[in-house]
Each structure stands twice: as structure tokens, then as C-alpha cells.
Design an enzyme around this catalytic site. Structure first.
Site, short mmCIF file in Angstrom:
data_model
loop_
_atom_site.label_atom_id
_atom_site.label_comp_id
_atom_site.label_asym_id
_atom_site.label_seq_id
_atom_site.Cartn_x
_atom_site.Cartn_y
_atom_site.Cartn_z
N ASP A 13 96.10 -27.67 2.21
CA ASP A 13 97.16 -26.98 1.47
C ASP A 13 97.22 -25.54 1.97
O ASP A 13 96.28 -25.05 2.61
CB ASP A 13 96.83 -27.03 -0.02
N ASP A 15 98.94 -22.45 -0.02
CA ASP A 15 98.70 -21.47 -1.09
C ASP A 15 97.43 -21.81 -1.86
O ASP A 15 97.26 -22.93 -2.33
CB ASP A 15 99.89 -21.44 -2.05
#
Length: 259
Positions: A13, A15
Site C-alpha cells: 500500500d 499511504d
């Protein structure tokens, strides 16, 4: 417990794992560099459908993080691939930004508010009552309801703000029709991403900061999962879920030596 194969592909991922509020998380640059030096396939994933991969690459470049465009996979790209596989050359009324509309145009979709095949809802900072009213009427008239991702809130410097999942709930309540969400935790996004880089779930890993999207998506896709503590999850919150990550680490910096 079945012994897993060595990790040969990485999905991470963005963020909360590589960046936080526009600032690189310590170790992210070294992690990405070692991935590229190793030659192992990898993807940086995001449920945010606002930006195109080129936009995201530029934003990451400005933070000192080098990620090639082809190694960025968004919920907008996954959504475009999904509708193209279901109804090639179709039409859609879109509530979203350039990341979503560009992805749809690239697979040959036409934007239309006249009897569209799909109503596609993505992330935007300018949800309008007029657009939501149009969405409700088109769905009631037969348009299939698709959403890029289920996230109910998104981060901002001032605090959480409503995201796609919250607006989807409003439209679903008004129409009685539930949307199909493409982004994490839907394994579809993960499988399409793995196919894009020619990797397999048996020897791939997912790194994320959220139990409800990243870890669940990795788990349901058969990936080894790493939960980092630099984003939205805490060690105390893990016990609230009926499943657990394969590993819990403090940050992405703890994974560099595993590449």
C-alpha cells in the site's frame, strides 16, 4: 501451519506504508531501491482513484521515492479493467476525477449520462448534490452501480473526510441498490495486480497499514501479509478482527532485509 515459499513478489500500500501526509516514511526509499535492484516484481497499490499513475509517480518523485509508472496500481485501473472484461466498449456515467476517467478512456469506454451501462463512483473532493441526484436516477433506470473502493473516510491534514464508501452508502440508501466495490479488500484488485506483474499469490506478500482493506485483501488472495504500525492500525486494534496478519512490524524499514 503450511510453510510458505520465499517471497518473490511484493505488493505494498502507499499511504501509511510508504508515505504519510506527503512525507516519506523512514526506510521507504531504501525498501523501494532494494526492490528495484533485486529485479523482483512489485506493485505500489492505492485505493485512491483521484490520480493517474503518472500523477502519482510525480508526487512520489517530489518526495524522493522512485516508483516507475508501470509499478503503480490504483483502484481506478482495476475498475476500468473489470468493466472492460464485463462489457467491452461500454458507457458509464462517472463521478470521480482524472485518475478514473483516464483509466476508463484507455480501455475504450465512453462517458455518457444517457442510458449508460454503469454508474461508476470514485474518489473526488467535489461531490455535488446534482451529480448524486443524477446517479440515483440512472441507477433506478438500470445502470449497474460500481464503486472504485469502499473506504468510508480518507485522510487530510485537518482530519478524516468523507470518502467513496460514505457517498456510496447515500446513493445505495436512495436507490435500494448496493454497489460492487472493486478496490481493496476485493481480491479482484489483487489478482489483476499480480497478473499485471506476472506474479503468483503462493510466493507474494502484501504490506499494508489497515486490517480491513490491506490485510483482508492479502489474506483472501492467498498472500503473506505484513501489517505496519505507521498508518491507521495499532497493535491493540488487531484483536478487534476475526483474522490476523501473518506478521506485524513497526514499519517498512523492518522489511528491507527480507527482499
Amino acid at each position: 501451519m503450511t510453510e510458505r515459499r520465499p517471497i518473490e513478489a511484493w505488493l505494498t500500500d502507499m499511504d501509511g506504508v510508504l508515505v504519510q501526509e506527503g512525507v516519506p516514511i523512514p526506510g521507504a526509499d531504501a525498501f523501494l531501491k532494494k526492490l528495484q535492484d533485486s529485479g523482483k516484481p512489485f506493485l505500489v497499490l492505492t485505493n485512491n482513484s483521484i490520480y493517474t499513475p503518472r500523477d502519482l509517480k510525480r508526487r512520489l518523485d517530489l518526495m524522493g521515492l522512485d516508483v516507475p509508472v508501470d509499478n503503480i496500481w490504483t483502484s481506478a485501473l482495476a475498475t476500468a479493467q473489470f468493466v472492460d472484461s464485463q462489457r467491452p466498449g461500454g458507457t458509464a456515467y462517472v463521478i470521480g476525477e482524472a485518475g478514473l476517467t483516464t483509466a476508463l478512456h484507455e480501455v475504450g469506454y465512453t462517458m455518457s449520462d444517457v442510458d449508460p451501462d454503469y454508474l461508476i463512483l470514485g474518489e473526488t473532493r467535489v461531490y455535488s448534490f446534482e451529480a448524486m441526484t443524477k446517479a440515483v436516477r440512472l441507477i433506478n433506470a438500470g445502470a449497474k452501480f460500481i464503486c472504485t473502493n469502499p473506504d468510508e473516510t480518507g485522510p487530510s491534514a485537518e482530519g478524516p473526510l468523507p470518502a467513496t464508501g460514505s457517498v456510496a452508502a447515500l446513493i445505495a440508501k436512495a436507490t435500494g441498490k448496493e454497489p460492487y466495490f472493486i478496490g481493496k479488500p476485493n481480491p479482484l484488485m489483487m489478482r489483476h495486480g499480480l497478473n499485471k506483474i506476472g506474479a503468483h499469490s503462493e510466493n507474494a506478500a502484501m504490506v499494508g497499514d489497515r486490517m480491513d482493506t490491506d490485510v483482508l485483501a492479502g489474506l483472501e488472495s492467498g498472500l503473506e501479509t505484513f501489517l505496519v504500525m505507521t498508518g491507521l492500525s495499532s497493535r491493540e486494534s488487531i484483536g478487534q478482527y476475526p483474522y490476523t496478519p501473518t506478521h506485524v512490524v513497526e514499519s517498512i524499514a523492518d522489511l528491507i532485509d527480507l527482499i
